[in-house]
Motif scaffolding. Structure first.
Motif, PDB file in Angstrom:
ATOM      1  N   ASP A  36     -60.942 -99.527  43.417  1.00 55.27           N
ATOM      2  CA  ASP A  36     -61.876 -99.936  42.072  1.00 55.27           C
ATOM      3  C   ASP A  36     -61.584-101.497  41.935  1.00 55.27           C
ATOM      4  O   ASP A  36     -62.358-101.226  40.873  1.00 55.27           O
ATOM      5  N   PRO A  42     -63.668-104.033  42.949  1.00 50.16           N
ATOM      6  CA  PRO A  42     -65.000-103.726  44.347  1.00 50.16           C
ATOM      7  C   PRO A  42     -64.842-105.576  45.257  1.00 50.16           C
ATOM      8  O   PRO A  42     -65.314-105.132  46.455  1.00 50.16           O
ATOM      9  N   HIS A  96     -68.837 -92.236  47.892  1.00 49.38           N
ATOM     10  CA  HIS A  96     -69.128 -92.629  46.384  1.00 49.38           C
ATOM     11  C   HIS A  96     -68.200 -91.890  44.877  1.00 49.38           C
ATOM     12  O   HIS A  96     -67.608 -92.911  44.234  1.00 49.38           O
ATOM     13  N   PRO A 137     -64.144 -94.805  46.487  1.00 52.03           N
ATOM     14  CA  PRO A 137     -63.073 -96.092  45.016  1.00 52.03           C
ATOM     15  C   PRO A 137     -61.762 -94.939  45.326  1.00 52.03           C
ATOM     16  O   PRO A 137     -61.104 -94.222  46.409  1.00 52.03           O
ATOM     17  N   THR A 148     -72.227-104.812  40.371  1.00 49.60           N
ATOM     18  CA  THR A 148     -71.595-103.537  41.303  1.00 49.60           C
ATOM     19  C   THR A 148     -70.689-103.196  39.889  1.00 49.60           C
ATOM     20  O   THR A 148     -70.220-102.051  40.564  1.00 49.60           O
ATOM     21  N   ARG A 177     -70.224 -99.477  38.538  1.00 49.93           N
ATOM     22  CA  ARG A 177     -68.953 -98.291  39.596  1.00 49.93           C
ATOM     23  C   ARG A 177     -68.019 -98.414  38.495  1.00 49.93           C
ATOM     24  O   ARG A 177     -67.503 -97.004  38.120  1.00 49.93           O
ATOM     25  N   THR A 191     -69.241 -95.780  36.322  1.00 43.63           N
ATOM     26  CA  THR A 191     -69.722 -94.331  36.944  1.00 43.63           C
ATOM     27  C   THR A 191     -68.031 -93.551  37.000  1.00 43.63           C
ATOM     28  O   THR A 191     -68.284 -92.934  36.878  1.00 43.63           O
ATOM     29  N   ASN A 192     -67.398 -93.913  36.933  1.00 41.91           N
ATOM     30  CA  ASN A 192     -65.653 -93.951  37.092  1.00 41.91           C
ATOM     31  C   ASN A 192     -65.316 -93.389  36.200  1.00 41.91           C
ATOM     32  O   ASN A 192     -64.417 -92.105  36.397  1.00 41.91           O
ATOM     33  N   LEU A 241     -76.046 -97.730  41.250  1.00 39.55           N
ATOM     34  CA  LEU A 241     -75.485 -97.622  42.502  1.00 39.55           C
ATOM     35  C   LEU A 241     -76.281 -97.918  44.133  1.00 39.55           C
ATOM     36  O   LEU A 241     -76.161 -98.862  45.569  1.00 39.55           O
TER      37      LEU A 241
END
Length: 349
Positions: free
Chosen positions: A26, A28, A85, A115, A251, A255, A258-259, A303
Motif C-alpha cells: 500500500d 504507491p 484493485h 494492494p 493516487t 487509493r 478506497t482501502n 483510480l
C-alpha cells in the motif's frame, strides 16, 4: 521461493528475470519504483510491448488468455500488466493465473500489481503458484521508526550525506510521506553546497518551500475545497512541478481512501482502517470527512482516471495530462467532472 522486499528487487533482477511477478503493498511510491525496475530490466531483454489491464467493471480474465496466446505483428516479447484493485482476483482470475504459471511462455512476462494481500489470500493456490513460478515483492510500509534510515539511504543514493539532526528535520517535515521525502531530496541536490547537509542547511532548505505545496493541494481536495485545490494545482503547474509527482500524491490518497472505505464496508473500525493504511493522526479528520462524501464507485472511477493519467504521462496514451489532473483533483473534492473525451480514452484503454 523467498518473498522479496522492495530493496532486494534490484539485486534479484540482476540474477534473473522471472516469468511472473506480484508486487503487493500500500505504499504507491515503492510499488511504482518496483514495477519500473521490472519493466526496465524486461525491456533490456527484449520485452518491448506492454499491455495494461485493470480488474474493475468490464474486465474479463479472458484478456490474460487472449494476450498470452496472441502473437504480435512483429512477434515482440511482451509484458502483460494487470492491476488487481482489491487484491482478490476471484475464481476466474485464480484459474487464469494458475494456468499461466503452469504453462510459462518465454515471450510473455506477467506483472500483477495489487494492494496489500491478506493472510487468507497468501494461502490461496494462485498466490502459491506465483511464489513458486516467479517472484512476490512485498512492499512494507516505512513507519516512523524506519523512516530516518530510509531517508539516509535515499540521501546517499543521491550522493548526499546528512547528520542525524538534519535527517530528523526532513522526517518531521514530510511526516512519513515517502514521495514528499524524495521531492525534498531532489531539491537538496540542487541547493546543497558540497555533498554534506547539516541541520541548519536542512532547515533552510525544507522551510524554503514553494508557495503552492503538493500535499497541501491534495489535502484541500480531500477536505472538499475544490476552488482552493484547483488554484493550488494551477499554481504548482506554473512553478514547474512535474505532473507525475502530483499524480503520485493524488493516487496515494485516493487509493488510501478506497482501502479504508472497503474496510469500513467489511465492518472494520475507522481508526483501525486508517492506521492499517498509514494515515497519520492529524489527517484522520480529513479522511473521515472524505469517506462520508465518497462512495466506492466514485473512488474506483478516480483510480481509473489516475491509471489513464499515468499512461498519458508516460507517453503510452494520448491526452492532456493537466486537464485530467484537474478532473481528478475536482473529483476528489466532490465535484463530478467527466468529459466525453476522457470517457472515450478510458473505454479504449
Amino acid at each position: 521461493m523467498a518473498k522479496l522486499r522492495a530493496d532486494q528487487l534490484p539485486g534479484a533482477l540482476k540474477k534473473r528475470l522471472a516469468p511472473v511477478y506480484l508486487v503487493t503493498g500500500d505504499e504507491p511510491l515503492l510499488s511504482q519504483e518496483s514495477c519500473d525496475a521490472i519493466r526496465q530490466t524486461a525491456k533490456k531483454q527484449g520485452f518491448i510491448e506492454r499491455e495494461l489491464y485493470h480488474t474493475d467493471a468490464g474486465f474479463s480474465w479472458d484478456e490474460l488468455y487472449n494476450a498470452t496466446n496472441a502473437m504480435s505483428l512483429f512477434a515482440d516479447k511482451k509484458i502483460i500488466e494487470i492491476r488487481i484493485h482489491n487484491g482478490k482476483p476471484g475464481d476466474a482470475g485464480s484459474k487464469a493465473i494458475l494456468e499461466f504459471c503452469a504453462n510459462i511462455n518465454d515471450d510473455t512476462l506477467l506483472l500483477l500489481v495489487s494492494p496489500k494481500i491478506d493472510s487468507r489470500s497468501q494461502n490461496s493456490k494462485w498466490y502459491k503458484a506465483i511464489d513458486q513460478a516467479g517472484e512476490v515483492i512485498t512492499i512494507w510500509p516505512v513507519g516512523p521508526a524506519q523512516l530516518p534510515r530510509w531517508v539516509d539511504t535515499r540521501l546517499k543514493q543521491a550522493g548526499l550525506n546528512a547528520d542525524s539532526e538534519a535527517i530528523d528535520i526532513l522526517c518531521a517535515k514530510t511526516e512519513g510521506n515517502l514521495l514528499a521525502a524524495v521531492q525534498e531530496v531532489e531539491k537538496l541536490k540542487l541547493v546543497a553546497e558540497g555533498n554534506f547537509i547539516d541541520a541548519q542547511m536542512m532547515a533552510n532548505a525544507v522551510m524554503d518551500s514553494a508557495r503552492y505545496d503538493t500535499f497541501g493541494m491534495v489535502d484541500k481536495a480531500i477536505f472538499g475545497d475544490s476552488r482552493a485545490a484547483a488554484e493550488s494545482l494551477q499554481g504548482l503547474r506554473a512553478e514547474g512541478t512535474e505532473a507525475l509527482a502530483l499524480l503520485w500524491a493524488l493516487t496515494r490518497d485516493i487509493r488510501t481512501l478506497t482501502n479504508i472505505k472497503e474496510g469500513l464496508q467489511a465492518g472494520e473500525n475507522f481508526d483501525l482502517a486508517a492506521k492499517r493504511n498509514g494515515v497519520w493522526d492529524k489527517r484522520k479528520p480529513l479522511f473521515k470527512q472524505a469517506i462520508q462524501r465518497h462512495k466506492l464507485p466514485q473512488l474506483y472511477g478516480l483510480l481509473r482516471k489516475t491509471a489513464l493519467a499515468d499512461r498519458i504521462a508516460k507517453g503510452s496514451a494520448k491526452g492532456d495530462i493537466w486537464n485530467l489532473l484537474l478532473d481528478i483533483t475536482l473529483g476528489l473534492a466532490g465535484v463530478n467532472v467527466h468529459s466525453a473525451k476522457t470517457a472515450r480514452q478510458e473505454i479504449l484503454r
